[in-house]
Each structure stands twice: as structure tokens, then as C-alpha cells.
Scaffold this motif. Structure first.
Motif, PDB file in Angstrom:
ATOM      1  N   UNK A 205       0.819  -1.212   0.000  1.00 22.58           N
ATOM      2  CA  UNK A 205       0.000   0.000   0.000  1.00 22.58           C
ATOM      3  C   UNK A 205       0.856   1.267   0.000  1.00 22.58           C
ATOM      4  N   UNK A 206       2.072   1.173   0.544  1.00 21.29           N
ATOM      5  CA  UNK A 206       2.956   2.337   0.522  1.00 21.29           C
ATOM      6  C   UNK A 206       3.358   2.648  -0.923  1.00 21.29           C
ATOM      7  N   UNK A 208       1.532   1.843  -3.501  1.00 19.66           N
ATOM      8  CA  UNK A 208       0.311   2.334  -4.152  1.00 19.66           C
ATOM      9  C   UNK A 208       0.048   3.791  -3.784  1.00 19.66           C
ATOM     10  N   UNK A 209       0.337   4.132  -2.527  1.00 17.85           N
ATOM     11  CA  UNK A 209       0.158   5.522  -2.103  1.00 17.85           C
ATOM     12  C   UNK A 209       1.020   6.433  -2.971  1.00 17.85           C
TER      13      UNK A 209
END
Lengths: 307, 357
Positions: A205-206, A208-209
């Protein structure tokens, strides 16, 4: 559990909790001491004591006529190393090979480690086993295998000549290239495993962020993935570098008698010419060079990426 | 034209339909919540808007631009992740600045906009901290500020409150909603928490098994649920199975004859809400239905009590009774009468989803 106290607890309860926690910590200390002792003893006896002895030897004199070590305190052995271009050349070559191997391992290992860390495949454990698999074959055996491949009548040359791509055999065997290829193949798994375990702990998710904030993959890598993977990069680089500096079997077998690196040089002094003081001095020069470069790399990386 | 438009969007993984034919228009400044149980496709839908997943069919339009095949970094969607996904090696200010740096803004502009964004979430005093030095609530606000700083065409919130404790969640809910209104942000949020959805949304999209079941405001969903799933998922629903014998006449499997609102003859499910039922010691005249029953169970919930009443061997209902103090509450084993107007019940086709109660 060593949860000491909460801020809302009355003072006496907090004090009691602290006492209990302290006592538990005492117990934990004892257990921890028992757990580290065996390994510590092994390292102390098996590494530190020989090192001390070796260091003492390196200050001794060597009497050529009788091929004997004579008690002395002299830096002659170190001086001999650093004044003779031949030995300096061996050290430089060793550094060059180790650095090159480390760089190649990093470039080849990172993508592989990344895929391994991110894969959802149910064969993930199998893939990890495949990475480790080469380590089952010792480096001497492997180097012998490379010899059959690299030789002037080896598989590579036979194939290329058979296809008519070249007319005279390529000289791969007994070159620096052969040694670098050989050590890289041996060291790559260490790099991949070091990187993979760290990358696995970086949340997807990092990444993706970063993407959602407008970072294309290269920018994401540079600003997010690389800095976060740095502990793994450092661990893998140090491991590969140390292994490269100290490589023995691969340079001997693939480099041949004229291609000298520090590891074989040390062995030659001890076993070949029986010059223990000089062998000891070379050992310490090798160790110091490895240590200094490792520490330097660490410091540079920390200064660059730690705030 | 709508700020965000999903046009017959589907996502298939092999034989598995994660999202089936979702069409949705989100107006400028509107707050839309995708609501549904886990695995209903709401997160997949959100991730297709963000660009992390490419739809198998259909189109995504964002701010008058078709973005269906565009990677996330070429869309202008600000996303707040469930885990916040802050960059652990960057300070709060650097986290917020990240998106602006990717847009190659001038240094001075970045500084101003970072300060603005942090002020919005009241974290300007913590700009120099690292994420791990912040509480969960503060991290959440950094994530929000980071998404807002890029002035996104749409703000995407993926279960943003699920990692906060209950009390904080209520506060942040209001805070996000006020911020969203004040800035006129077009927002799509995903949640499985119906209370969260109902308090925050302008419009809700109820999803189940990959498809949209109903789109509407709170009142629409609650008063006029489209199907049995929505009736059970939004608010509390009880379901009596039986059949419509004639328009206005419903007979339960347990044999109770009930007055209902219209309906076509055939098997059906009658949905009731606990708060629409009345309970009393004597038959309730003036209501279309009044049935005697036995109290089997009572759960005391503070503001109200749930009284479980057995009406027939196979029919049991829950009546929510407000606790006003004074009046004697029914006791377990007591005979009571339960009643409701015919219009309080809604008829649905049988089968499908199990009742959620």
C-alpha cells in the motif's frame, strides 16, 4: 509482560507495577544471558583467540634460510606488502572484483528479490528454495563446473564455434571476467535473501500511495522503495562484499595460477612458502580493508538517507 | 456532467466476478459511500477508480476525461488507505509534500500548500515528526492531508476509520464530513459499517456479490429497500417467510394471517423493522396487525430494549422498546401483544440472502 504502568493508575499501584516489571526484566536478563553464552564462547574461542595469535605472528620475523618464524616486534611484514607493487596489485584486484561482484549482485538481485517478496503464488516457498539451491553445491564444485563451460574447448566456445559465430575460441577461462561471473553466481543468493526479507516488510500500500500521489514507477522506486529497502541493501551488500573479498576456491580454479587474489595469497604464504608472519600480515590487511570499506559504506548510506 | 462516472464497469478474475456491471455517477462535491459486506466488490470498485485495477469491461471517467486504461500516477485521485500507508522514512511535511514534488511544483508553492493542508487537519505543529511518532488518529489525518494537498479530482477513502477506536471514529467521521463539505470535495468512501455510511454519505451505493443492489439516500434505503438484502443490511430487518394469498393478505409458514401492503400472490418474505413494531399487554386496536405472543428473551441496550416475542412455533419477532423509565417493561415468559400497521411491512421475493438478524 513488562507493561510498567499506565498514567491513570494511582502512584502506589504504578510503583508496584514498576517493581514487578523490574523483577521480570531481571529474570529475562538471566534467560537472555544463558541464551547468548554458548555462541559467545564459540566465537571467542574460535575467532578472537586465533586472531590475537595471528596478529602477534604478523609482527614476528621470518628467517628465510631456515624457513622459520622468529619472535620479534616489527612491522616489516606490513611494510613488505605495501612497498611491493605486486602485492598492492593483488589487493587492488581483490577490491575491484569484490566491488564489481557486489554491484552485479545488487543489480541482478533486486528485481528477483522484489518479485519473490511480492508474489502471491502458492509456489513461493518453492521459489525461495530454488534461490537457495545453488548453495547446496559448494563453490569448489561449482567452479569446477564453470571450468567445463568456460574452457577453450568448453561448452560456450564449442557452441559459438559450432554455430560459426566465432572462429577462434574466446578466452574466458583464467580471466577476471570468469572469476567475477563465478563469485557472482555463488554470492547472488545471499543478496537475494537479504533483500527479499526486507522488501517483504514494505507494505504494498505504501507503493500504491506513491502511485496515487503521481509517482511513476521509477520515481516510486527512487523515493520510496529504495530508501525503505536500504537495510536489506546494506545487509546484502556487506555480505556479498565480504564473501567476494575472501573468495578462495573460485579465483584459484577459474583465475588460474597467475590470477592472484587475497584469499589464495594468504593460503600460499602459510602452506606454500611457510611464511607465517607474512601470511598473518596479509590476513590482517585483508580483514582491515574489508572492515574499513564496510564501515565506510554504512556511514555513507546512513548520512545520505537517515534524517 | 458528473465529476466521476463509472460506466458499466466489470472486473472478472477467471470465473469469479468481483464486480458486475456497476454504473454510477458522482456529482461535483458529492459524498458517495460504497457499502456492503466484505467481498462485495466495493474495494475492487474503489481501486478501479484509483487505477490500481483495470476493469475487464466498462469505462471510468474522471473530471471529463476517460481514465479507464490510465495508470494511477496519471489520474488525479487522492486516496486515503485503510492502513494510511504513510511513508515511514519521511516526516509529516515530507509525506504531504510528496505528491506536490511529483507534480514538480516550485519549492515555495510546495511549502505553502503543505502548510495549508496540515492546517486543514490541524497538524501544523507536528510537521517535523515521523509517522511512527504519531498516534493512529494523527496518522490518519496526515494521510488525509497528503491526499488533499494534490487537490485531487476525487478523494477516495478506503475504510479510513476502521483502525481508529470507537470514540475517535465518531469524531473523525464528523471532521472528514465537514472538511469534505467545506472544500466541496467529490468523495467516494468504502465501508462495511452501515452507521458510518449513513452518517457520512450524501448518497449510498449498497453492493453485494459484486453488483449494486441499490443506490439512494439514507431514507430511500431505509424506507424503500429495493430487495431483501438491502432491507437486512441497512438498518435492522426481520424476515417472516410465507406467501401472499391475495393482495393485502400474507400467511406465514407458522400459519399467522397478516395484513400486508399489496403484493402479488405467491411465495414471499415479509420484512419488518424492530423499531416499527409496538408492544402492549392487551390487543392493540387501531393497528392492522395485532397478535398475541410470549416474551422469550430481552436484551437491555440502555436507550432501548430488544424484546424477542414468539408469535408462532416458527415465527419470532424482535420489538424495540424505548426505555423511557417508569413504565413496567415486559418480562420473560409474559404474554404480550405485538402490532404494526400493514404499511410497516415490506414484501420481497423469497430466497437469496439469509436474514441478517
Amino acid at each position: 509482560m513488562a507493561i510498567a504502568s499506565t498514567t491513570t493508575a494511582p502512584a502506589d499501584t504504578a510503583a508496584a507495577a514498576r517493581l514487578i516489571a523490574a523483577e521480570e526484566r531481571g529474570g529475562a536478563r538471566l534467560t537472555a544471558a544463558m541464551l547468548v553464552t554458548p555462541a559467545t564462547i564459540l566465537v571467542a574461542v574460535g575467532l578472537l583467540i586465533p586472531l590475537v595469535i595471528l596478529f602477534r605472528y604478523s609482527l614476528n620475523e621470518f628467517v628465510t634460510q631456515r624457513k622459520l618464524m622468529v619472535e620479534a616486534v616489527t612491522i616489516a611484514n606490513y611494510a613488505k606488502f605495501f612497498t611491493d607493487p605486486y602485492y598492492i596489485n593483488v589487493l587492488v584486484r581483490t577490491l575491484r572484483v569484490a566491488v564489481t561482484v557486489t554491484a552485479i549482485c545488487l543489480v541482478l538481485g533486486f528485481p528477483l528479490a522484489y518479485v519473490l517478496a511480492r508474489t502471491q503464488s502458492r509456489f513461493k516457498n518453492l521459489l525461495l528454495m530454488l534461490v537457495v539451491l545453488p548453495l547446496f553445491v559448494g563453490s569448489a564444485v561449482r567452479a569446477a563446473g564453470w571450468m567445463t563451460l568456460f574452457g577453450s574447448k568448453g561448452a560456450i566456445n564449442a557452441t559459438l564455434m559450432g554455430l560459426g559465430l566465432i572462429s577462434t575460441p574466446l578466452e574466458i577461462m583464467y580471466t577476471e571476467t570468469a572469476v567475477i561471473i563465478g563469485i557472482t553466481a555463488v554470492n547472488l543468493p545471499f543478496m537475494v535473501l537479504s533483500l527479499q526479507s526486507v522488501i517483504e516488510n514494505i507494505g504494498r500500500d505504501v507503493e500504491e500511495a506513491a502511485f496515487s500521489l503521481g509517482a511513476h514507477p521509477l520515481a516510486m522506486f527512487r523515493r520510496v522503495l529504495w530508501p525503505l529497502a536500504l537495510p536489506g541493501v546494506l545487509a546484502g551488500t556487506i555480505l556479498t562484499f565480504i564473501l567476494g573479498m575472501n573468495a578462495y576456491a573460485t579465483p584459484v580454479l577459474l583465475g588460474g595460477p597467475k590470477f592472484q587474489m587475497m584469499g589464495p595469497l594468504v593460503y600460499g604464504q602459510f602452506a606454500g612458502v611457510n611464511n607465517w608472519p607474512f601470511g598473518a600480515a596479509i590476513s590482517f590487511i585483508l580483514m582491515t580493508a574489508t572492515l574499513l570499506l564496510t564501515i565506510a559504506a554504512n556511514l555513507i548510506v546512513q548520512r545520505r538517507y537517515r534524517r | 456532467m458528473a465529476r466521476l462516472r463509472l460506466d458499466h464497469v466489470s472486473k472478472r478474475y477467471g470465473d469469479f466476478h468481483a464486480v458486475r456491471d456497476v454504473t454510477l455517477d458522482v456529482a461535483d462535491g458529492e459524498f458517495v459511500v460504497l457499502l456492503g459486506p466484505s467481498g462485495c466488490g466495493k474495494t475492487t470498485t474503489l481501486r478501479m477508480i484509483a487505477g490500481f485495477i483495470t476493469p475487464t469491461a466498462g469505462g471510468v471517467h474522471l473530471a471529463d476525461r476517460e481514465v479507464t486504461g490510465l495508470p494511477p500516477w496519471k489520474r488525479n485521485a487522492g486516496m486515503v488507505f485503510q492502513s494510511y500507508a504513510l511513508f515511514p522514512h519521511l516526516s509529516v511535511a515530507q509525506n504531504v509534500a510528496f505528491g506536490l514534488e511529483m507534480r514538480r511544483l516550485a519549492k515555495a508553492d510546495i511549502t505553502t500548500r503543505v502548510a495549508e493542508a496540515l492546517k486543514l487537519v490541524r497538524l501544523d505543529h507536528l510537521a517535523g515528526r515521523l509517522p511512527r511518532q504519531l498516534s493512529g488518529g494523527q496518522q490518519q489525518r496526515v494521510a488525509l492531508a497528503r491526499a488533499l494537498a494534490i487537490r485531487p479530482d476525487v478523494l477516495l477513502l478506503d475504510e479510513p476509520l476502521s483502525n481508529l477506536d470507537a470514540k475517535l471514529r465518531q469524531e473523525v467521521r464528523v471532521e472528514i464530513r465537514e472538511l469534505q463539505r467545506q472544500l466541496g470535495l467529490t468523495t467516494v468512501m468504502v465501508t462495511h459499517d452501515q452507521e458510518e455510511a449513513l452518517t457520512m454519505a450524501d448518497r449510498l451505493v449498497v453492493m453485494n456479490e459484486g453488483s449494486v443492489r441499490q443506490i439512494g439516500g439514507q431514507r430511500d434505503l431505509y424506507e424503500r429497500p429495493a430487495d431483501r438484502f438491502v432491507a437486512g443490511f441497512v438498518g435492522r430487518g426481520m424476515f417472516l417467510t410465507g406467501r401472499v394469498e391475495a393482495p393485502g393478505r400474507f400467511r406465514t409458514e407458522g400459519g399467522l394471517a397478516l395484513a400486508c401492503d399489496g403484493g402479488a400472490s405467491g411465495p414471499a418474505v415479509l420484512a419488518l423493522r424492530p423499531e416499527r413494531l409496538e408492544i402492549g399487554p392487551a390487543p392493540l386496536s387501531g393497528l392492522d396487525n395485532s397478535l398475541p405472543g410470549t416474551v422469550e428473551f430481552i436484551s437491555y441496550l440502555g436507550a432501548a430494549s430488544d424484546v424477542h416475542v414468539r408469535l408462532s412455533p416458527s415465527d419470532r419477532v424482535i420489538v424495540q422498546v424505548a426505555n423511557r423509565g417508569g413504565d413496567a417493561a415486559p418480562e420473560i415468559g409474559a404474554t404480550v401483544h405485538v402490532g404494526w400497521p400493514a404499511t410497516a411491512g415490506r414484501l420481497f421475493a423469497p430466497g437469496g440472502d439469509p436474514p441478517s438478524l
